[in-house]
Design a protein around this motif. Structure first.
Motif, short mmCIF file in Angstrom:
data_model
loop_
_atom_site.label_atom_id
_atom_site.label_comp_id
_atom_site.label_asym_id
_atom_site.label_seq_id
_atom_site.Cartn_x
_atom_site.Cartn_y
_atom_site.Cartn_z
N GLY A 149 3.00 10.23 -4.66
CA GLY A 149 4.18 10.96 -4.17
C GLY A 149 4.17 11.16 -2.66
N THR A 150 3.64 10.20 -1.91
CA THR A 150 3.52 10.38 -0.45
C THR A 150 4.84 10.18 0.31
OG1 THR A 150 2.77 8.09 -0.40
CG2 THR A 150 1.06 9.78 -0.27
N ASN A 189 13.46 7.23 3.18
CA ASN A 189 13.24 6.27 2.09
C ASN A 189 12.80 4.91 2.62
OD1 ASN A 189 15.38 8.27 1.07
ND2 ASN A 189 14.67 7.27 -0.80
N ILE A 190 13.15 4.65 3.89
CA ILE A 190 12.82 3.33 4.44
C ILE A 190 11.32 3.27 4.75
CG2 ILE A 190 13.22 3.70 6.92
CD1 ILE A 190 15.12 1.15 6.66
N LYS A 207 0.85 -1.20 0.00
CA LYS A 207 0.00 0.00 0.00
C LYS A 207 0.89 1.25 0.00
CE LYS A 207 -3.10 -0.68 3.30
NZ LYS A 207 -3.69 -0.46 4.63
N GLU A 208 1.91 1.21 0.86
CA GLU A 208 2.82 2.35 0.97
C GLU A 208 3.58 2.58 -0.34
OE1 GLU A 208 5.66 1.89 4.13
OE2 GLU A 208 6.45 3.92 3.88
N LEU A 209 4.02 1.50 -0.97
CA LEU A 209 4.77 1.63 -2.23
C LEU A 209 3.88 2.22 -3.32
CD1 LEU A 209 7.33 1.06 -3.94
CD2 LEU A 209 6.40 -1.20 -4.41
N ILE A 210 2.66 1.70 -3.42
CA ILE A 210 1.74 2.21 -4.45
C ILE A 210 1.47 3.70 -4.22
CG2 ILE A 210 -0.64 2.02 -5.36
CD1 ILE A 210 1.02 -0.39 -6.11
N ASN A 211 1.27 4.09 -2.94
CA ASN A 211 1.02 5.50 -2.65
C ASN A 211 2.22 6.37 -3.00
OD1 ASN A 211 -1.61 5.26 -1.84
ND2 ASN A 211 -1.10 4.93 0.32
N THR A 233 22.77 4.60 -10.44
CA THR A 233 21.65 3.67 -10.57
C THR A 233 20.37 4.38 -10.12
OG1 THR A 233 20.83 1.46 -10.03
CG2 THR A 233 21.88 2.63 -8.24
N GLN A 234 19.26 3.90 -10.63
CA GLN A 234 17.98 4.51 -10.29
C GLN A 234 16.94 3.41 -10.17
OE1 GLN A 234 16.58 7.31 -13.16
NE2 GLN A 234 15.47 8.48 -11.65
N VAL A 235 16.32 3.28 -9.02
CA VAL A 235 15.33 2.21 -8.82
C VAL A 235 14.13 2.76 -8.04
CG1 VAL A 235 16.92 0.23 -8.87
CG2 VAL A 235 16.55 1.44 -6.75
N ASP A 236 13.05 1.95 -8.00
CA ASP A 236 11.84 2.36 -7.29
C ASP A 236 11.72 1.71 -5.91
OD1 ASP A 236 10.59 3.85 -9.52
OD2 ASP A 236 10.56 1.87 -10.48
N PHE A 237 12.18 0.46 -5.82
CA PHE A 237 11.94 -0.31 -4.60
C PHE A 237 13.14 -1.22 -4.35
CE2 PHE A 237 9.09 -3.84 -2.62
CZ PHE A 237 9.26 -3.32 -1.35
N VAL A 238 13.60 -1.27 -3.10
CA VAL A 238 14.81 -2.02 -2.78
C VAL A 238 14.58 -2.91 -1.56
CG1 VAL A 238 17.30 -1.84 -2.36
CG2 VAL A 238 16.09 0.05 -3.47
N GLU A 239 14.92 -4.19 -1.70
CA GLU A 239 14.94 -5.10 -0.53
C GLU A 239 16.38 -5.17 -0.06
OE1 GLU A 239 13.50 -9.36 -0.84
OE2 GLU A 239 15.51 -9.72 -0.04
#
Ligand code: SF4
Length: 360
Positions: free
Chosen positions: A91-92, A119-120, A82-86, A279-285
């Motif tokens: 842009g939350t 970012n976390i 939910k947080e990632l989609i927002n 590098t440029q990414v949206d989501f990182v584990e």
């Protein structure tokens, strides 16, 4: 510590005191990767999946309720997706978003890379989420319980002092010591069943124990929102990361760039690249331990003169994926028990959900 120069603070006596004190019931909750390593302490081959025996052993040790951190992981995925989609659509919060479930990584970020603190993800770890839900569930029945977590991780012991929901944490090794101390013959135990309402989990909750598992679980849920037609379940491209992997995930509405990192030196180098714009990414584990929690600091020790680390990681991760594949429910948001808790226990109250399941 791989050379045995450091070891965890042993909490077995603390847990024994809790079990002997009959004034309060004691809940135990177990992390995904414990069940693929515990049996090694009793002579089983590396990576033997013994969830049923583990549950029976916990019952015989005297725990009153046996819950599963896999169910906690399902809550984490619902909240984190939910947080990632927002963040992606409204842009939350800043991107890339980092996972927050590994305390080793979290502490590293706080100490050495504080500029990434926004970012976390605000999500608590699965263990912390489940602890908060369990305490709240029993409070509603005017009951005070104590909670013990069984973790593959020494860093998780910090979660006892962080929020106050968890009362003690034992590593997989400590649980094995306790079982041996009580003369329970692990090999001959019959299979037992987890208790409800926090003992039903999806395949996504189970694969949290392996590197790439959190990413895959999150993508299974997030892609439901990003896709109009596809419903991807097995996202194998994010599995088996050795150190660092960056991949693109195509959805109907967006191409997501994701990274899967394990080992803190790899995290340090990745963050350096991010800061330098390489590098440029949206989501990182990010997981502190090479290979993720299956190779956590609290797992049974291995004689590496006989087997390579990469083999151990593969052997312990394999049953997580096999059992995920066999699960009737593969995605966290489809877990009926999770839906029921949101509806009946949390009343779909956003303020309460945020207070129990998020860091801030
Ligand atoms: Fe703990 Fe290692 Fe798993 Fe992080 S990766 S949660 S430090 S076992």
């Amino acid at each position: 510590c791989p050379t045995n120069a450091l070891s965890e603070k042993n909490d077995i006596n603390r847990v024994l005191r809790m079990l002997n004190d009959k004034t309060k019931e004691v809940v135990v909750q177990v992390a995904p990767s414990v069940r693929v390593a515990l049996a090694e302490e009793f002579g089983f081959p590396i990576g033997t999946f013994t969830e049923g025996k583990m549950v029976t052993a916990l019952r015989r040790l005297g725990f009153d309720h046996i819950f599963d951190v896999n169910t906690g992981a399902d809550f984490t995925i619902v909240e984190e997706s939910k947080e990632l989609i927002n963040r992606l659509t409204k842009g939350t919060g800043p991107l890339p978003m980092f996972t927050s479930c590994c305390p080793g990584w979290y502490k590293y970020m706080e100490m050495f890379e504080p500029e990434f603190r926004h970012n976390i993800s605000t999500c608590k770890s699965p263990n912390e989420m489940l602890g908060a839900l369990v305490k709240y569930y029993f409070q509603q029945q005017n009951k005070e319980v104590r909670i013990v977590s069984i973790m593959p991780c020494t860093a998780k012991k910090h979660e006892v002092v962080k929020y106050g929901d968890i009362d003690a944490i034992l590593t997989t090794r400590e649980l094995a010591q306790l079982i041996k101390y009580k003369n329970i013959d692990y090999k001959s135990l019959p299979d037992g069943k987890l208790d409800q309402p926090f003992g039903l989990y999806s395949g996504a909750g189970l694969i949290f124990g392996a590197t790439g598992g959190v990413m895959e679980a999150a993508l299974r849920t997030a892609s439901q929102h990003l896709n109009k037609t596809q419903k991807p379940v097995d996202i194998e491209i994010v599995r088996d990361s050795i150190g660092r992997k960056e991949v693109e995930i195509k959805t109907d509405t967006k191409t997501l760039k994701v990274a899967i990192i394990n080992g803190l030196n790899n995290a340090r180098l990745f963050l350096k690249d991010l800061k330098e714009g390489k590098t440029q990414v949206d989501f990182v584990e990010i997981m502190a331990c090479p290979g993720g929690c299956v190779n956590g600091g609290g797992q049974p020790l291995i004689d590496y003169s006989k087997i390579q680390l990469s083999e151990v990681i593969k052997k312990r991760a394999k049953p997580l994926y096999l059992n995920d594949k066999k699960s009737q429910v593969r995605a966290s948001h489809e877990n009926e028990q999770v839906k029921k808790v949101y509806k009946e226990l949390l009343g779909e109250n956003d303020e309460l959900i945020h207070r129990l399941l998020h860091n801030k």
